[in-house]
Scaffold this motif. Structure first.
Motif: not given
Length: 57
Positions: A33-36, A40-46
């Motif tokens: 869950s932490e990995n996902r 997901r947060l990284k994609r959103n920031w990008e």
């Protein structure tokens, strides 16, 4: 908005090897869950950073 648990559940259903690894105790749900969540947060920031220049002009 999707919850982390619903995203992880969907992800696990798409990847049978993860179901097996979870059942065998090779990986645990918390780390998965932490990995996902991190991805997901990284994609959103990008996406935000891609849109940022257009917001300032």
């Amino acid at each position: 908005m999707k919850t982390i648990s619903s995203v992880v559940e969907h992800y696990i259903k798409k990847k049978p090897f993860l179901q097996s690894a979870l059942a065998q105790g090779i990986i645990n749900l918390t780390s998965l869950s932490e990995n996902r969540k991190t991805r997901r947060l990284k994609r959103n920031w990008e996406k935000i950073l891609e849109m940022a220049p257009s917001l300032w002009h």
